[in-house]
Design an enzyme around this catalytic site. Structure first.
Site, short mmCIF file in Angstrom:
data_model
loop_
_atom_site.label_atom_id
_atom_site.label_comp_id
_atom_site.label_asym_id
_atom_site.label_seq_id
_atom_site.Cartn_x
_atom_site.Cartn_y
_atom_site.Cartn_z
N ASP A 161 26.23 21.12 -38.09
CA ASP A 161 26.68 22.52 -38.00
C ASP A 161 26.04 23.19 -36.79
O ASP A 161 24.81 23.21 -36.66
CB ASP A 161 26.29 23.25 -39.28
CG ASP A 161 27.04 24.57 -39.44
OD1 ASP A 161 27.18 25.30 -38.43
OD2 ASP A 161 27.46 24.88 -40.56
N ASP A 197 29.89 18.95 -30.34
CA ASP A 197 30.97 19.46 -29.50
C ASP A 197 30.73 20.92 -29.11
O ASP A 197 31.66 21.61 -28.69
CB ASP A 197 32.32 19.30 -30.20
CG ASP A 197 32.37 19.95 -31.58
OD1 ASP A 197 31.31 20.43 -32.04
OD2 ASP A 197 33.45 19.99 -32.19
N LYS A 233 40.06 11.76 -35.20
CA LYS A 233 41.27 12.52 -34.88
C LYS A 233 40.93 13.96 -34.55
O LYS A 233 41.50 14.56 -33.63
CB LYS A 233 42.24 12.46 -36.06
CG LYS A 233 42.86 11.09 -36.31
CD LYS A 233 43.80 11.13 -37.50
CE LYS A 233 44.37 9.75 -37.78
NZ LYS A 233 45.24 9.75 -38.98
N PHE A 234 40.00 14.54 -35.29
CA PHE A 234 39.60 15.92 -35.05
C PHE A 234 38.99 16.06 -33.66
O PHE A 234 39.31 16.99 -32.91
CB PHE A 234 38.61 16.37 -36.12
CG PHE A 234 38.25 17.83 -36.04
CD1 PHE A 234 39.00 18.78 -36.73
CD2 PHE A 234 37.18 18.27 -35.29
CE1 PHE A 234 38.68 20.12 -36.66
CE2 PHE A 234 36.85 19.61 -35.20
CZ PHE A 234 37.60 20.53 -35.89
N GLU A 235 38.12 15.11 -33.31
CA GLU A 235 37.48 15.13 -31.99
C GLU A 235 38.52 14.93 -30.89
O GLU A 235 38.48 15.60 -29.85
CB GLU A 235 36.42 14.03 -31.93
CG GLU A 235 35.67 13.95 -30.62
CD GLU A 235 34.66 12.82 -30.60
OE1 GLU A 235 34.09 12.58 -29.53
OE2 GLU A 235 34.45 12.18 -31.65
#
Length: 255
Positions: A161, A197, A233-235
């Site tokens: 987080d 990220d 996939k999210f990245e």
């Protein structure tokens, strides 16, 4: 760890527990305990039927109950092998993929959220993986009481987080006391791999990890993504939108 579709699981992309605002005072007692379980409330997430079935079927074998004592990890895994600790594996897709591609290594995943534990157990069952064990508990207490000094061959902390608001940065996982404790659990030459990220968090990680005297950076600053860490996939969606991802790989000094 970031998972493929956080919304499906009822969890946000960055899958950490949320500190209870009323319990912040507990952090001042011991800075290592900024993630103590009593200072956290877990995000509500729906456990699917498949996850519940996996918890019931595979939990007894693959979930290790938390206890404030050092377990016999060789006996728990059924062998003596390089051991990797992962803190916060989210829904477990990357954990399972890494474990499948590194069958000679053992992986201990620590995650507080039950949907994530159930999801990883489901993957373990579907893929027939035997080199993963899970502890559903606060990582700081696991690190303190269940991981012996100089016993780990690696640590993975992927997409914790970011607590992007400046006033919340003190709640970020990567802080000097925890990094020092993690380093003490690494064997000489073992690695600590973090990924994020959020550029601001990457910069903080680089500063904190670089200040730990027992660790050395394997790169000038940020490392290329190691082949073993899959792109989710999210990245991949974020990369298409121009969002950056930063990997940091440090090693425990031999001296």
């Amino acid at each position: 760890m970031m998972h493929d579709d956080p919304n499906e699981a009822g969890l946000p992309p960055h899958n950490d527990a949320i500190p209870d605002e009323t319990a912040e005072g507990a952090d001042e007692v011991n800075p290592l305990h900024h993630r103590r379980i009593r200072s956290f409330v877990t995000r509500a997430g729906r456990v699917s039927t498949g996850q519940r079935r996996a918890l019931d079927e595979f939990g007894p074998r693959f979930v290790v109950p938390y206890a404030p004592e050092m377990p016999d990890w060789d006996a728990i895994f059924g062998r003596s092998a390089p051991r990797i600790l992962e803190i916060g594996f989210g829904m477990g897709a990357s954990t399972a993929e890494i474990a499948a591609h590194r069958p000679s290594d053992d992986f201990l995943g620590v995650e507080v959220h039950e949907p994530g534990v159930g999801a990883l157990l489901k993957l373990i069952g579907e893929q027939g993986l035997s080199n993963i064990r899970i502890i559903q508990h606060d990582a700081v207490e696991v690190l303190e009481h269940m991981i012996a000094p100089a016993s780990l061959d690696g640590v993975h902390i992927f997409f914790p987080d970011p607590w992007h608001k400046a006033r919340h940065h003190k709640r970020r996982l990567i802080q000097p006391p925890l990094v020092a404790h993690l380093a003490s659990r690494l064997k000489p030459g073992a690695y600590l791999h973090c990924a994020t990220d959020w550029q601001n968090y990457a910069e903080q990680m680089l500063e904190v990890l670089g200040a730990e005297p027992t660790l050395e950076n394997t790169a000038a600053d940020y490392a290329p993504r190691p082949d073993y860490r899959p792109v989710t996939k999210f990245e991949r969606r974020g990369l298409r939108l121009g969002h950056g991802v930063w990997d940091l790989v440090f090693r425990k000094r031999a001296d």
